[in-house]
Design an enzyme around this catalytic site. Structure first.
Site, PDB file in Angstrom:
ATOM      1  N   SER A 172       0.846  -1.199   0.000  1.00 52.19           N
ATOM      2  CA  SER A 172       0.000   0.000   0.000  1.00 52.19           C
ATOM      3  C   SER A 172       0.875   1.240   0.000  1.00 52.19           C
ATOM      4  O   SER A 172       2.047   1.183   0.378  1.00 52.19           O
ATOM      5  CB  SER A 172      -0.874   0.019   1.257  1.00 52.19           C
ATOM      6  OG  SER A 172      -0.070   0.337   2.387  1.00 52.19           O
ATOM      7  N   ASP A 173       0.290   2.358  -0.393  1.00 55.11           N
ATOM      8  CA  ASP A 173       0.951   3.616  -0.116  1.00 55.11           C
ATOM      9  C   ASP A 173       0.812   3.856   1.382  1.00 55.11           C
ATOM     10  O   ASP A 173       0.076   3.159   2.065  1.00 55.11           O
ATOM     11  CB  ASP A 173       0.315   4.750  -0.954  1.00 55.11           C
ATOM     12  CG  ASP A 173       1.253   5.938  -1.066  1.00 55.11           C
ATOM     13  OD1 ASP A 173       1.097   6.736  -2.001  1.00 55.11           O
ATOM     14  OD2 ASP A 173       2.182   6.054  -0.242  1.00 55.11           O
ATOM     15  N   TRP A 174       1.494   4.848   1.881  1.00 62.07           N
ATOM     16  CA  TRP A 174       1.579   5.099   3.327  1.00 62.07           C
ATOM     17  C   TRP A 174       0.289   5.772   3.811  1.00 62.07           C
ATOM     18  O   TRP A 174       0.079   6.954   3.553  1.00 62.07           O
ATOM     19  CB  TRP A 174       2.808   5.939   3.620  1.00 62.07           C
ATOM     20  CG  TRP A 174       4.055   5.147   3.842  1.00 62.07           C
ATOM     21  CD1 TRP A 174       4.874   5.197   4.942  1.00 62.07           C
ATOM     22  CD2 TRP A 174       4.635   4.160   2.969  1.00 62.07           C
ATOM     23  NE1 TRP A 174       5.929   4.335   4.803  1.00 62.07           N
ATOM     24  CE2 TRP A 174       5.796   3.664   3.605  1.00 62.07           C
ATOM     25  CE3 TRP A 174       4.298   3.624   1.728  1.00 62.07           C
ATOM     26  CZ2 TRP A 174       6.612   2.687   3.045  1.00 62.07           C
ATOM     27  CZ3 TRP A 174       5.095   2.651   1.161  1.00 62.07           C
ATOM     28  CH2 TRP A 174       6.243   2.193   1.808  1.00 62.07           C
ATOM     29  N   GLY A 175      -0.564   4.979   4.414  1.00 63.28           N
ATOM     30  CA  GLY A 175      -1.864   5.503   4.818  1.00 63.28           C
ATOM     31  C   GLY A 175      -2.944   5.169   3.827  1.00 63.28           C
ATOM     32  O   GLY A 175      -4.041   5.731   3.866  1.00 63.28           O
TER      33      GLY A 175
END
Ligand code: GLC
Length: 738
Positions: free
Chosen positions: A277-280
């Protein structure tokens, strides 16, 4: 009785064999043969893992103190991510760093000094895949020497929105150019036994409301645009990981989007790596795991540690099949084995970097990415005939601009321009200490007078007192912010106009992350687009301005005359409250992104895709094209007809005779040839069949219609040189084929 995923007695008995297989130490290897395939090794390692070890492998931490959570003790400080390894199985820690321009550091008091490549859009503007590879190889090496074995590179989101704050990280508006250039950069990074990503999958083409925006786009339009860029980049670069983006796509978050992750990426394209995932960007446990996410990144960015205890419970309760967790872990380990992370462990202590060698790689990309937009009177290249040269604006006396956000690479000694831009993320504005003025002064015997350009009248006075004025105009762009318009900020248009009105020869050097409008264009003699030119950007600009190297960049994105020419007058979501959810309709342009939109609508751009002048001239002869096994083979010759060495970038566009395509033409291929005066070279280009096809969603296939196609040899999207027709038979092929 809770179902153990790997019955203990079974594991204990077979552990030695599994361990040996996982660690590739089979008899064959011992005898100097090939280690077992990464798939086999990954499967063996996962079979030997406990449930907790699998969960540990799919749950990533931010390796920077954040939101009251300390970074993991074994993570590299102030960096993007850390996932613990499994020592007993020979699985190393995953040490993650950003990003596409080099080894970034998260905001900190003592950021690491590393080499910055020019912006991704600048490397794309070189149209030189070998430079993209070399740049990737260099930053991947610096990542390894800095203790990292995963690098979050490969931004390939198409420039649908010229105001997007992260355009500088990407490769422009065309799926073929973007896919090839970013794919090569990925391949370069991985040549260092570092896992690379491609990102942000998919349709993360604006920063406004990036975690709230729901992108609406049809399957076929996406397959022929943004998804094609990812598909080509993955084919060329074979990235170990795909990073899914923040936004929603057709109602579902990208990181739990079954269509994107399971159907397109893993089923149709047969992707064997893992989705991080991207961060968040993780929003659930069961939906995310079942819809194709393999690793949650950057805890505590998310609201909850979805892939930690919650995932373990989901597996134990049967909501997530154990086989799915095995698949998640196996994909991650496969990427690590395939890229030799076990055999080539990174060291904890940073190792010595050959800074000069890295700088040379960065400079080569910057030089070839600089685009000469205008040179009507042949003012450039500069000669040594000036007594006084005014250098105005852009902090050109001390450095060159870089883009902001998670990709920020910091220079040794820090930014020579302190306290500009936002103090917190995505700032501060960082300049790289490579002064165009100093680099020019080392080459031209004139007296140089610098003015900061903030007062237009004062700047004009300095210009009036000189023999030549060079104005450096800057546009700082950054992650999480879009531009409000296409204008240069801080009244630089006024300064340029005032300087030009002083009546002396005037050159404008643009250091921008995106296309900009130029109301002063008619009043100046020459314009260079230098983008964010990286650690040696001042040298690169000076070498192009003085003709030490030819201007050989070509635009990877259209420069519009105004926002009125764009599919959207405003970036959707502008002015909405932070928490507001909204959608943006990419079906307006569909696959007609960039120049395709302009040609479909009959808009005349300020500068066209593929535009760029050279200091010499070229002629093109012998264009031929023939059907070639379901594609088209193109041949032609290019000759340097001028008096200076130069680099030509002949482009091949294809059109379908009759209806059916999203726009009049598509880029089908290109070449870049370095030619001495009088020298010529032959090009042979194979047109990717997908560029000749339309995607048929119902059949989930590419379809080339039988009929006539026009092959156009051109110097830019708006500069055709020659055309030839080709007849093609009908052909259908699978979504993941060519
Ligand atoms: C950021 C970016 C992504 C980056 C990641 C880690 O928010 O979207 O490109 O790699 O987080 O810093």
């Amino acid at each position: 009785m809770r179902q153990q995923t790997t019955p203990r007695h079974h594991a204990m008995r077979t552990l030695p064999l599994l361990l040996a297989l996982a660690m590739g130490m089979t008899a064959a290897t011992a005898a100097g043969g090939d280690a077992p395939a990464p798939d086999q090794r990954a499967a063996a390692a996962v079979a030997a893992m406990t449930l907790d070890e699998k969960i540990q492998t799919v749950f990533g931490y931010f390796s920077t103190d954040f939101k009251g959570t300390a970074r993991p003790k074994d993570g590299v400080p102030f960096t993007a991510g850390f996932i613990a390894g499994v020592e007993r199985l020979g699985i190393p820690h995953q040490q993650l760093t950003d990003a596409g321009m080099g080894v970034a550091t998260q905001p900190s008091e003592q950021p690491r000094a590393r080499t910055a490549l020019p912006a991704g859009i600048a490397t794309a503007a070189s149209w030189n895949p070998a430079l993209a590879y070399a740049g990737g190889a260099m930053i991947g090496q610096e990542a390894r020497l800095s203790g990292h074995n995963v690098m979050l590179v490969g931004g390939v989101n198409l420039q649908r929105e010229p105001r997007n704050g992260r355009n500088f990280e990407y490769a422009g508006e065309d799926p073929l150019l973007s896919g090839v250039m970013v794919g090569e950069a990925i391949r370069g990074v991985q040549s260092n036994h570092v896992v690379a990503t491609v990102k942000h999958f998919a349709y993360n083409n604006q920063e406004t409301g990036r975690t709230k925006v729901d992108v609406r786009i049809g399957d076929a339009a996406g397959r022929m645009s943004d998804l094609l860029a990812f598909q080509i980049a993955i084919e060329r670069g074979d990235p170990g990981a795909v990073m899914c983006g923040y936004n929603l796509v057709n109602g579902f978050y990208a990181c739990e989007n079954d269509y994107l992750l399971n159907q397109v990426l893993k089923r149709d394209w047969g992707y064997k790596g893992y989705v991080m995932s991207d961060w968040g960007a993780t929003h659930s446990t069961i939906p995310a795991a079942l819809n194709g996410l393999d690793q949650q990144s950057g805890w505590p960015f998310d609201l909850s540690p979805y892939f930690n205890g919650a995932l373990k419970e989901a597996v134990e309760n049967g909501h997530v099949p154990p086989a799915r967790l095995d698949d998640m872990a196996r994909r991650i380990l496969r990427a690590m084995y395939a890229n030799g992370l076990m055999e080539h462990p990174v060291r904890v202590e940073p190792e010595k970097i050959d800074v000069a060698a890295s700088a040379a790689v960065s400079q080569a990309a910057a030089e070839e990415g600089i685009v000469l937009l205008k040179n009507d009177k042949g003012l450039l290249p500069l000669t040594n005939t000036y007594t006084t040269i005014a250098i105005i604006g852009g902090h050109a006396d001390v450095g060159v601009l870089s883009g902001g956000g998670s990709s920020q690479v910091y220079p040794a000694g820090g930014s020579p321009v302190p306290n500009e831009g936002p103090a917190s993320f995505p700032g501060p504005t960082v300049y790289l200490p490579s002064s165009p003025l100093k680099a020019l002064a080392a080459r031209l015997h004139a007296k140089f007078v610098y003015h900061d350009g903030k007062d237009a009248a004062a700047a004009a006075k300095v210009a009036a007192g000189s023999d030549l004025a060079i104005v450096f105009a800057t546009q700082w762009t950054a992650e999480s912010l879009d531009q409000p318009d296409l204008s240069l900020p801080n009244r630089q248009d006024e300064t340029i106009a005032a300087v030009a009105a002083a009546g002396k020869p005037t050159v404008v050097v643009l250091e921008t992350g995106s296309p900009v409008t130029m109301p002063w264009l008619g009043a100046v003699d020459a314009v260079l687009a230098a983008w964010y030119p990286g650690s040696s950007g001042g040298e690169a600009i000076a070498r192009v301005l003085t003709g030490e190297v030819d201007a050989s960049g070509r635009l990877p994105a259209t420069f519009p005359r105004s926002v009125a020419q764009l599919p959207r007058a405003r970036v959707d979501g502008t002015g909405l409250p932070e928490a507001a959810r909204f959608s943006t309709d990419y079906n307006i342009e569909g696959a007609a992104v960039g120049y395709k939109w302009f040609e479909k609508k009959g808009h005349q751009p300020l500068f066209a895709f593929g535009h760029g002048l050279s200091y010499t001239s070229f002629s093109y002869t012998g264009l031929s094209a023939k059907a070639d096994g379901g594609a088209i083979a193109v041949r032609f010759k290019t000759a340097n007809t001028g008096k200076r060495a130069g680099k030509a970038v002949p482009q091949v566009y294809v059109s379908k005779v009759g209806a059916g395509w999203e726009a009049p033409k598509r880029l089908g291929g290109w070449d870049k040839l370095a030619l001495a005066p009088g020298q010529s070279g032959e090009s042979r280009i194979g047109i990717d069949p997908r560029v000749l096809a339309v995607f048929d969603t119902r059949a989930n296939q590419w379809r080339i219609a039988a009929g006539e196609y026009v092959v156009t040899l051109a110097e830019a999207a708006d500069k055709p040189v020659a055309t030839v027709k080709v007849r093609l038979p009908a052909r259908a092929f699978a979504a993941g084929a060519r």
